[in-house]
Design a protein around this motif. Structure first.
Motif, PDB file in Angstrom:
ATOM      1  N   GLY A   1       0.614  14.073   2.910  1.00  0.00           N
ATOM      2  CA  GLY A   1       0.286  12.652   2.952  1.00  0.00           C
ATOM      3  C   GLY A   1       1.466  11.814   3.438  1.00  0.00           C
ATOM      4  O   GLY A   1       1.307  10.917   4.278  1.00  0.00           O
ATOM      5  N   ASP A   2       2.656  12.128   2.935  1.00  0.00           N
ATOM      6  CA  ASP A   2       3.835  11.367   3.351  1.00  0.00           C
ATOM      7  C   ASP A   2       4.184  11.601   4.818  1.00  0.00           C
ATOM      8  O   ASP A   2       4.634  10.691   5.511  1.00  0.00           O
ATOM      9  CB  ASP A   2       5.024  11.695   2.442  1.00  0.00           C
ATOM     10  CG  ASP A   2       5.040  10.829   1.192  1.00  0.00           C
ATOM     11  OD1 ASP A   2       4.036  10.134   0.949  1.00  0.00           O
ATOM     12  OD2 ASP A   2       6.056  10.830   0.466  1.00  0.00           O
TER      13      ASP A   2
ATOM     14  N   SER B   1       1.024   4.153  -2.824  1.00  0.00           N
ATOM     15  CA  SER B   1       0.817   5.564  -2.478  1.00  0.00           C
ATOM     16  C   SER B   1       1.926   6.434  -3.059  1.00  0.00           C
ATOM     17  O   SER B   1       1.665   7.522  -3.584  1.00  0.00           O
ATOM     18  CB  SER B   1       0.724   5.754  -0.959  1.00  0.00           C
ATOM     19  OG  SER B   1       2.003   5.687  -0.353  1.00  0.00           O
ATOM     20  N   GLN B   2       3.174   5.946  -2.999  1.00  0.00           N
ATOM     21  CA  GLN B   2       4.298   6.736  -3.513  1.00  0.00           C
ATOM     22  C   GLN B   2       4.279   6.815  -5.030  1.00  0.00           C
ATOM     23  O   GLN B   2       4.588   7.855  -5.617  1.00  0.00           O
ATOM     24  CB  GLN B   2       5.629   6.154  -3.015  1.00  0.00           C
ATOM     25  CG  GLN B   2       5.801   6.210  -1.513  1.00  0.00           C
ATOM     26  CD  GLN B   2       5.387   7.554  -0.922  1.00  0.00           C
ATOM     27  OE1 GLN B   2       6.102   8.546  -1.061  1.00  0.00           O
ATOM     28  NE2 GLN B   2       4.231   7.610  -0.279  1.00  0.00           N
TER      29      GLN B   2
ATOM     30  N   PHE C   1      -4.968   8.931  -4.242  1.00  0.00           N
ATOM     31  CA  PHE C   1      -3.876   9.104  -3.284  1.00  0.00           C
ATOM     32  C   PHE C   1      -4.448   9.249  -1.869  1.00  0.00           C
ATOM     33  O   PHE C   1      -3.989   8.601  -0.925  1.00  0.00           O
ATOM     34  CB  PHE C   1      -3.042  10.332  -3.662  1.00  0.00           C
ATOM     35  CG  PHE C   1      -1.872  10.603  -2.739  1.00  0.00           C
ATOM     36  CD1 PHE C   1      -0.742   9.797  -2.771  1.00  0.00           C
ATOM     37  CD2 PHE C   1      -1.900  11.679  -1.850  1.00  0.00           C
ATOM     38  CE1 PHE C   1       0.345  10.054  -1.929  1.00  0.00           C
ATOM     39  CE2 PHE C   1      -0.830  11.946  -1.017  1.00  0.00           C
ATOM     40  CZ  PHE C   1       0.306  11.125  -1.052  1.00  0.00           C
TER      41      PHE C   1
ATOM     42  N   TYR D   1       0.829  -1.211   0.000  1.00  0.00           N
ATOM     43  CA  TYR D   1       0.000   0.000   0.000  1.00  0.00           C
ATOM     44  C   TYR D   1       0.861   1.258   0.000  1.00  0.00           C
ATOM     45  O   TYR D   1       0.559   2.229  -0.711  1.00  0.00           O
ATOM     46  CB  TYR D   1      -0.948   0.001   1.199  1.00  0.00           C
ATOM     47  CG  TYR D   1      -2.290  -0.616   0.894  1.00  0.00           C
ATOM     48  CD1 TYR D   1      -3.329   0.155   0.376  1.00  0.00           C
ATOM     49  CD2 TYR D   1      -2.513  -1.974   1.089  1.00  0.00           C
ATOM     50  CE1 TYR D   1      -4.561  -0.400   0.076  1.00  0.00           C
ATOM     51  CE2 TYR D   1      -3.745  -2.548   0.792  1.00  0.00           C
ATOM     52  CZ  TYR D   1      -4.758  -1.753   0.280  1.00  0.00           C
ATOM     53  OH  TYR D   1      -5.978  -2.312  -0.022  1.00  0.00           O
TER      54      TYR D   1
ATOM     55  N   VAL E   1      -5.789   5.806  -0.598  1.00  0.00           N
ATOM     56  CA  VAL E   1      -4.738   4.850  -0.219  1.00  0.00           C
ATOM     57  C   VAL E   1      -4.082   5.270   1.100  1.00  0.00           C
ATOM     58  O   VAL E   1      -3.902   4.451   2.013  1.00  0.00           O
ATOM     59  CB  VAL E   1      -3.684   4.709  -1.346  1.00  0.00           C
ATOM     60  CG1 VAL E   1      -2.523   3.823  -0.895  1.00  0.00           C
ATOM     61  CG2 VAL E   1      -4.329   4.125  -2.600  1.00  0.00           C
ATOM     62  N   VAL E   2      -3.723   6.550   1.220  1.00  0.00           N
ATOM     63  CA  VAL E   2      -3.127   7.038   2.465  1.00  0.00           C
ATOM     64  C   VAL E   2      -4.118   6.865   3.619  1.00  0.00           C
ATOM     65  O   VAL E   2      -3.762   6.389   4.702  1.00  0.00           O
ATOM     66  CB  VAL E   2      -2.687   8.512   2.337  1.00  0.00           C
ATOM     67  CG1 VAL E   2      -2.264   9.085   3.691  1.00  0.00           C
ATOM     68  CG2 VAL E   2      -1.531   8.641   1.334  1.00  0.00           C
TER      69      VAL E   2
END
Length: 253
Positions: free
Chosen positions: A67-68, A21-22, A212, A17, A215-216
């Motif tokens: 997000g990261d 996302s990346q 995005f 996952y 998924v996050v």
């Protein structure tokens, strides 16, 4: 870990996952660049293209980096809590700085072209997201990074910090979708309904922003993927619980 045991692996599925996302995040940035480069003349600061700095910075800061920063506690599961926390704060801080550049770009561009500010739903949601994001960052640093907040005070604030962290990420993506729509209606109002390539590309960017976020969001809300406390943290927190039971100020972590 401390006693030389092998580092436990990440849960099955989590790595996949995070990788997706990346991949989505980088594709998102490339698509934003392609839209601005191919159809909007590119990006420059002191020029009529200054406006284009805005969508690029907002997607990079308020979506990708935000997000990261949220994923830090899931990805770095077995590192010291302190360094994970610092990385979390640094990524959010970087996102804020980049977003600020994007906000300055749109205000300067409007001033140059004589366009009014802050009248649209996009600008209201976007500015609310930015101001609340800054507030959340300051509160997070105050409660979790600076010494002085007691253990019970941190415990009281943490659930709010977690909820509003996800909520602001959602609001940021929503503001992007409103911004994309607004930009398309300003620039290609007459041809948008004919499925012209620019409209399809920008719509695709919007769909990828949603993907995005999903998924996050999934990674963040899976209970069994939350960062497990290290043995030494559990021992520490027991000590602090005992120490701060009488509500003495200044229990650190």
């Amino acid at each position: 870990s401390m006693d030389g045991a092998p580092t436990p692996a990440s849960p099955a599925g989590l790595s996949a996952y995070v990788a997706v996302s990346q991949l989505l995040g980088l594709t998102l940035l490339a698509t934003t660049g392609a839209w601005l480069g191919r159809y909007r003349g590119g990006v420059a600061w002191h020029s009529p293209l200054q406006f284009n700095v805005h969508p690029l910075c907002m997607v990079l800061g308020m979506v990708f980096l935000q997000g990261d920063a949220l994923l830090v506690y899931r990805v770095f599961r077995h590192e010291a809590k302190r360094s994970t926390k610092v990385l979390h704060a640094l990524l959010h801080g970087l996102a804020l700085v980049i977003a600020l550049v994007g906000i300055i770009a749109v205000f300067e561009s409007h001033r140059t072209k004589g366009i009014p500010d802050m009248y649209s739903l996009h600008s209201w949601c976007g500015m609310a997201a930015f101001m609340l994001y800054l507030l959340q960052w300051l509160l997070g640093c105050g409660f979790f990074l600076l010494p002085g907040a007691s253990f019970s005070l941190r415990g009281w604030y943490k659930p709010q910090h977690v909820f509003f962290g996800i909520a602001l990420f959602v609001l940021s993506i929503a503001a992007c979708l409103l911004g994309i729509t607004e930009m398309l209606l300003f620039n290609i109002r007459d041809s948008y309904s004919h499925f012209v390539p620019e409209g399809v590309l920008a719509n695709t960017l919007g769909v990828m922003l949603v993907a995005f976020g999903l998924v996050v969001g999934y990674v963040l809300t899976r209970d069994d993927w939350k960062r497990p406390p290290l043995a030494e943290e559990l021992a520490l927190s027991m000590d602090f619980k005992t120490l701060t039971e009488g509500e003495s100020p200044g229990g650190g972590s």
